[in-house]
Scaffold this motif. Structure first.
Motif, PDB file in Angstrom:
ATOM      1  N   ALA A  39       0.477  17.425 -19.503  1.00 45.77           N
ATOM      2  CA  ALA A  39      -0.734  16.762 -19.011  1.00 45.77           C
ATOM      3  C   ALA A  39      -1.248  15.819 -20.090  1.00 45.77           C
ATOM      4  O   ALA A  39      -0.979  16.009 -21.284  1.00 45.77           O
ATOM      5  N   GLU A  40      -1.998  14.806 -19.667  1.00 41.82           N
ATOM      6  CA  GLU A  40      -2.451  13.753 -20.585  1.00 41.82           C
ATOM      7  C   GLU A  40      -3.166  14.303 -21.829  1.00 41.82           C
ATOM      8  O   GLU A  40      -2.854  13.923 -22.944  1.00 41.82           O
ATOM      9  N   GLY A  41      -4.118  15.222 -21.630  1.00 43.04           N
ATOM     10  CA  GLY A  41      -4.892  15.754 -22.753  1.00 43.04           C
ATOM     11  C   GLY A  41      -4.019  16.454 -23.770  1.00 43.04           C
ATOM     12  O   GLY A  41      -4.135  16.225 -24.983  1.00 43.04           O
ATOM     13  N   SER A  42      -3.117  17.296 -23.300  1.00 40.68           N
ATOM     14  CA  SER A  42      -2.279  18.034 -24.239  1.00 40.68           C
ATOM     15  C   SER A  42      -1.259  17.111 -24.894  1.00 40.68           C
ATOM     16  O   SER A  42      -0.843  17.325 -26.031  1.00 40.68           O
ATOM     17  N   LEU A  43      -0.891  16.058 -24.184  1.00 42.83           N
ATOM     18  CA  LEU A  43       0.026  15.071 -24.753  1.00 42.83           C
ATOM     19  C   LEU A  43      -0.605  14.397 -25.977  1.00 42.83           C
ATOM     20  O   LEU A  43       0.018  14.275 -27.031  1.00 42.83           O
ATOM     21  N   ASN A  44      -1.861  13.993 -25.837  1.00 43.74           N
ATOM     22  CA  ASN A  44      -2.555  13.343 -26.958  1.00 43.74           C
ATOM     23  C   ASN A  44      -2.742  14.296 -28.131  1.00 43.74           C
ATOM     24  O   ASN A  44      -2.556  13.919 -29.284  1.00 43.74           O
ATOM     25  N   LEU A  45      -3.115  15.529 -27.820  1.00 47.20           N
ATOM     26  CA  LEU A  45      -3.294  16.548 -28.866  1.00 47.20           C
ATOM     27  C   LEU A  45      -1.988  16.717 -29.638  1.00 47.20           C
ATOM     28  O   LEU A  45      -1.954  16.642 -30.870  1.00 47.20           O
TER      29      LEU A  45
END
Ligand code: HEC
Length: 125
Positions: A35-41
């Motif tokens: 998911a986008e959020g975990s990708l950035n993290l």
């Protein structure tokens, strides 16, 4: 790297294996599409580490594209579940082969959420 599994498994006692199995059973499986959020993290940790927790950038050893180099295994494109399990093994001292100490130290500073995000991200590379 799958060829390491028997060696890892044979160094564990039955109760260690049982404990590890229970822990993984309680977790949602990693997804091959983060998911986008975990990708950035995960991308942030991979490229810059977590300086406030003393975690070095994964890329500094495993390569800028996680392609691996020398003693540092390739992480890109590995099975996400395999990667997550290895991080748990390091964190809990269950993987303790010759060069595991550095990863044990790193994984101990990572939360479950961070490890989960990293496993998904690395698998997607
Ligand atoms: C200072 C160097 C260094 C850094 C920084 C580092 N690693 Fe590692 N990593 C290693 C070494 C060395 C191994 C091999 C350990 C062994 O042989 O047991 C390894 C192994 C691994 C493995 C197991 C791979 C396999 O095929 O079994 C994973 C997963 C991993 N690292 C993830 C990470 C992540 C995620 C980060 C960033 C948070 C990171 N590493 C940062 C040195 C490093």
């Amino acid at each position: 790297m799958w060829d390491m599994m028997p060696r890892v498994a044979s160094s564990l006692s039955d109760s260690e294996i049982e404990q590890a199995a229970q822990r993984y059973a309680a977790e949602p499986p990693p997804s091959p599409i983060p998911a986008e959020g975990s990708l950035n993290l995960a991308r942030g940790i991979f490229r810059h580490g977590l300086p406030q927790k003393g975690v070095p950038a994964c890329s500094s050893c495993h390569g800028s594209r996680a392609q691996g180099q020398g003693i540092y295994p390739r992480l890109a494109g590995q099975n996400p579940f395999y990667l997550l399990i290895q991080l748990h093994y390091f964190k809990n001292g269950l993987r303790r082969d010759k060069r595991a100490a550095i990863m044990q130290h790193i994984a101990k500073s990572l939360t479950g959420k961070e490890m989960h995000a990293l496993a998904e991200y690395l698998a997607s590379l």
